[in-house]
Design an enzyme around this catalytic site. Structure first.
Site, PDB file in Angstrom:
ATOM      1  N   GLY A  73       0.809  -1.209   0.000  1.00 18.32           N
ATOM      2  CA  GLY A  73       0.000   0.000   0.000  1.00 18.32           C
ATOM      3  C   GLY A  73       0.847   1.266   0.000  1.00 18.32           C
ATOM      4  N   ASN A 107      -7.119   4.085   9.606  1.00 20.63           N
ATOM      5  CA  ASN A 107      -6.589   2.881  10.224  1.00 20.63           C
ATOM      6  C   ASN A 107      -6.660   2.906  11.743  1.00 20.63           C
ATOM      7  OD1 ASN A 107      -4.681   4.908   9.175  1.00 20.63           O
ATOM      8  ND2 ASN A 107      -3.193   3.877  10.491  1.00 20.63           N
ATOM      9  N   GLN A 159      -7.531   0.316   4.256  1.00 21.07           N
ATOM     10  CA  GLN A 159      -8.317  -0.254   5.357  1.00 21.07           C
ATOM     11  C   GLN A 159      -9.757  -0.528   4.963  1.00 21.07           C
ATOM     12  OE1 GLN A 159      -7.223  -1.444   8.137  1.00 21.07           O
ATOM     13  NE2 GLN A 159      -5.161  -0.602   8.158  1.00 21.07           N
ATOM     14  N   SER A 210      -3.985  -2.994  -0.170  1.00 16.11           N
ATOM     15  CA  SER A 210      -2.810  -3.773   0.245  1.00 16.11           C
ATOM     16  C   SER A 210      -3.222  -5.204   0.574  1.00 16.11           C
ATOM     17  CB  SER A 210      -2.195  -3.097   1.471  1.00 16.11           C
ATOM     18  OG  SER A 210      -1.168  -3.889   2.003  1.00 16.11           O
ATOM     19  N   GLY A 211      -2.457  -6.177   0.089  1.00 20.92           N
ATOM     20  CA  GLY A 211      -2.808  -7.582   0.266  1.00 20.92           C
ATOM     21  C   GLY A 211      -2.879  -8.026   1.719  1.00 20.92           C
ATOM     22  N   HIS A 212      -1.893  -7.595   2.519  1.00 18.20           N
ATOM     23  CA  HIS A 212      -1.797  -8.202   3.854  1.00 18.20           C
ATOM     24  C   HIS A 212      -2.868  -7.731   4.822  1.00 18.20           C
ATOM     25  CE1 HIS A 212       0.314  -4.997   6.334  1.00 18.20           C
ATOM     26  NE2 HIS A 212       0.545  -4.519   5.138  1.00 18.20           N
ATOM     27  N   THR A 233       9.815  -7.432 -11.709  1.00 21.90           N
ATOM     28  CA  THR A 233       9.266  -8.763 -11.983  1.00 21.90           C
ATOM     29  C   THR A 233       8.073  -9.034 -11.063  1.00 21.90           C
ATOM     30  OG1 THR A 233      11.444  -9.514 -12.648  1.00 21.90           O
ATOM     31  CG2 THR A 233       9.859 -11.228 -12.056  1.00 21.90           C
ATOM     32  N   CYS A 242       6.438   4.152  19.340  1.00 18.55           N
ATOM     33  CA  CYS A 242       7.668   4.327  20.096  1.00 18.55           C
ATOM     34  C   CYS A 242       8.790   4.674  19.133  1.00 18.55           C
ATOM     35  CB  CYS A 242       7.999   3.054  20.848  1.00 18.55           C
ATOM     36  SG  CYS A 242       9.314   3.290  22.018  1.00 18.55           S
TER      37      CYS A 242
HETATM   38  N1  PLP Z   1      -2.595   3.152   4.331  1.00 11.44           N
HETATM   39  C1  PLP Z   1      -3.252   2.743   5.425  1.00 11.44           C
HETATM   40  C2  PLP Z   1      -4.539   3.412   5.787  1.00 11.44           C
HETATM   41  C3  PLP Z   1      -2.734   1.713   6.208  1.00 11.44           C
HETATM   42  O1  PLP Z   1      -3.384   1.322   7.295  1.00 11.44           O
HETATM   43  C4  PLP Z   1      -1.509   1.131   5.829  1.00 11.44           C
HETATM   44  C5  PLP Z   1      -0.886   0.080   6.663  1.00 11.44           C
HETATM   45  O2  PLP Z   1      -1.061   0.049   7.852  1.00 11.44           O
HETATM   46  C6  PLP Z   1      -0.876   1.582   4.659  1.00 11.44           C
HETATM   47  C7  PLP Z   1      -1.444   2.589   3.939  1.00 11.44           C
HETATM   48  C8  PLP Z   1       0.413   0.985   4.183  1.00 11.44           C
HETATM   49  O3  PLP Z   1       0.180  -0.289   3.653  1.00 11.44           O
HETATM   50  P1  PLP Z   1       1.415  -1.313   3.496  1.00 11.44           P
HETATM   51  O4  PLP Z   1       1.667  -1.864   4.861  1.00 11.44           O
HETATM   52  O5  PLP Z   1       0.888  -2.351   2.563  1.00 11.44           O
HETATM   53  O6  PLP Z   1       2.544  -0.559   2.949  1.00 11.44           O
END
Ligand code: PLP
Length: 406
Positions: free
Chosen positions: A71, A151, A179, A199-201, A237, A327
């Site tokens: 992301g 987030n 999100q 974002s995939g994860h 790639t 932190c």
């Molecule tokens: N944007 C938002 C709102 C997110 O919560 C996050 C990740 O916490 C990101 C962007 C960044 O995504 P990535 O971890 O895939 O770089």
């Protein structure tokens, strides 16, 4: 000890079906999709399929989907790529003070290169004033960037309305939908969005893969230089297993979105109601109307205690949540989102985020509600900010907290 994971806005577990779908692309179908030979051709179809699956989730055409590494890359690409492509038209960008650092720091970097950025403030609930947004537009404005959902608080922003404003003024509109995607409907066409990043994860695919919707005909400068992958829009790639996983994760999220919404929201509401009704001096951070927040996110501040200490106590009980403080270099900085919402610094330090997922259970919520009051009470008794005879916070003279930046 049972482990309870409630940090799904940070990352999610890869779904078993997703892992299963990815496995053949490590050892058997390992080809480079850019190769013309059989090994390359074997995987090309898998990428096409994943592109369609992402497009279905975002309601766009597969030709408008670009695969990326994450992301953050997408936000950098959308903003820097637009700034460079449209620099002859203007140098002004509008964003908000509550964006993810992937947007905020990208904008700050552009300021060093002579761009002007308006960071729109939010009210105490975290809401934007759209009149203020429209008033910030100048004849030099080339981009509006507003996240679909936050987030930290889960607040959902009025993307369709912002899209209408952007369209009316013929200004490009980027949204960080990292999100929102998979949790609530994200229809980029209906919302008049030009660029959206996911974002995939965050949706049950692995780390290291992301995607961006780039509306057909949108002029953007390349961000990654090199090969001619992704129709010349992103060099590198392809991460074939990651892309396959991301595609399936999008399809699964789309299929179960309605039922997941209901299930996760019921758990989150139970946690929210339970905390607010049983523990004194707790503040909800985010919009009080739960319909205007993601179904899975709860952010609360437990007055007089630091979020980080609470997380350590949680950890001892097997509970993974997250705090609004980051932190950095030994000092605890309260979250910029809490700061933008005008949350008092002591409360900002105590902000705690629970971000649920479909794997959580009611039993886990009951466990947290059972353990939390005693943990909070114990930490309050240890806190220099908590006066046991009177719940009023200590004054700055009395407060000896190293990290207090009053
Ligand atoms: N944007 C938002 C709102 C997110 O919560 C996050 C990740 O916490 C990101 C962007 C960044 O995504 P990535 O971890 O895939 O770089």
């Amino acid at each position: 000890m049972e482990k309870i994971y409630m940090d799904n806005n940070a990352t999610t577990a890869v779904k078993p079906e997703v892992l299963e779908a990815m496995l053949p692309y490590f050892c058997e179908q390992f080809g480079n999709p850019s190769s013309v030979h059989w090994a390359g051709r074997m995987v090309g179809g898998a990428i096409d399929k994943a592109r369609q699956q992402v497009a279905d989730l975002l309601h766009c055409s597969p030709a408008e989907v670009i695969f990326l590494s994450c992301g953050s890359e997408g936000d950098n690409y959308a903003i820097k790529g637009t700034a460079d492509a449209l620099k002859d038209k203007g140098n002004h960008i509008i964003t908000t003070a509550v964006e993810h650092p992937a947007v905020l720091e990208t904008c700050q970097a552009l300021e060093k290169d002579g761009f002007e950025v308006t960071y729109l403030g939010v009210d105490q609930d975290g809401s934007l004033d759209l009149k203020e947004l429209e008033a910030a537009i100048t004849d030099k404005t080339i981009l509006i960037s507003v996240m679909w959902a936050n987030n930290e608080t889960g607040n959902i922003y009025p993307i369709e309305k912002i899209g209408q404003i952007a369209k009316k003024h013929k200004i490009r509109f980027h949204t960080d939908a990292v999100q929102a995607a998979g949790k609530i409907p994200v229809d980029v066409r209906k919302a008049n969005v030009d660029m959206a990043v996911i974002s995939g994860h965050k949706i049950g695919a692995p780390k290291g893969v992301g995607a961006m919707y780039l509306k057909r005909g949108t002029r953007i400068s390349r961000f990654m230089h090199g090969g001619h992958q992704e129709r010349n829009r992103r060099a590198g790639t392809h991460n074939v297993p990651g892309i396959v996983g991301m595609g399936l994760a999008c399809e699964l999220a789309q299929q179960s979105m309605e039922s997941d919404y209901k299930y996760v929201r019921a758990l989150r509401d139970k946690l929210e109601d339970g905390i607010l009704s049983t523990i004194p001096d707790v503040k909800l951070n985010g919009h009080p109307n739960a319909d205007l927040r993601l179904p899975n996110t709860l952010n609360v501040s437990f007055n007089y205690i630091e979020g980080e200490s609470l997380l350590l106590f949680f950890d001892m009980k097997g509970i993974a949540a997250s705090s609004g403080s980051a932190c950095t270099s030994g000092s605890l900085e309260p979250s910029h989102v809490m700061g933008a919402m005008g949350v008092d610094i002591v409360l900002a330090h105590s902000s705690t985020r629970f971000s649920l997922g479909p794997n959580n259970t009611e039993k886990e919520i009951d466990f947290i509600l059972q353990e939390l009051p005693a943990i909070v009470q114990r930490l309050r008794e240890m806190s220099p900010l908590y006066n046991r005879t009177s719940p009023a916070p200590l004054s700055c003279d009395e407060c000896r907290m190293v990290s207090c930046s009053h």
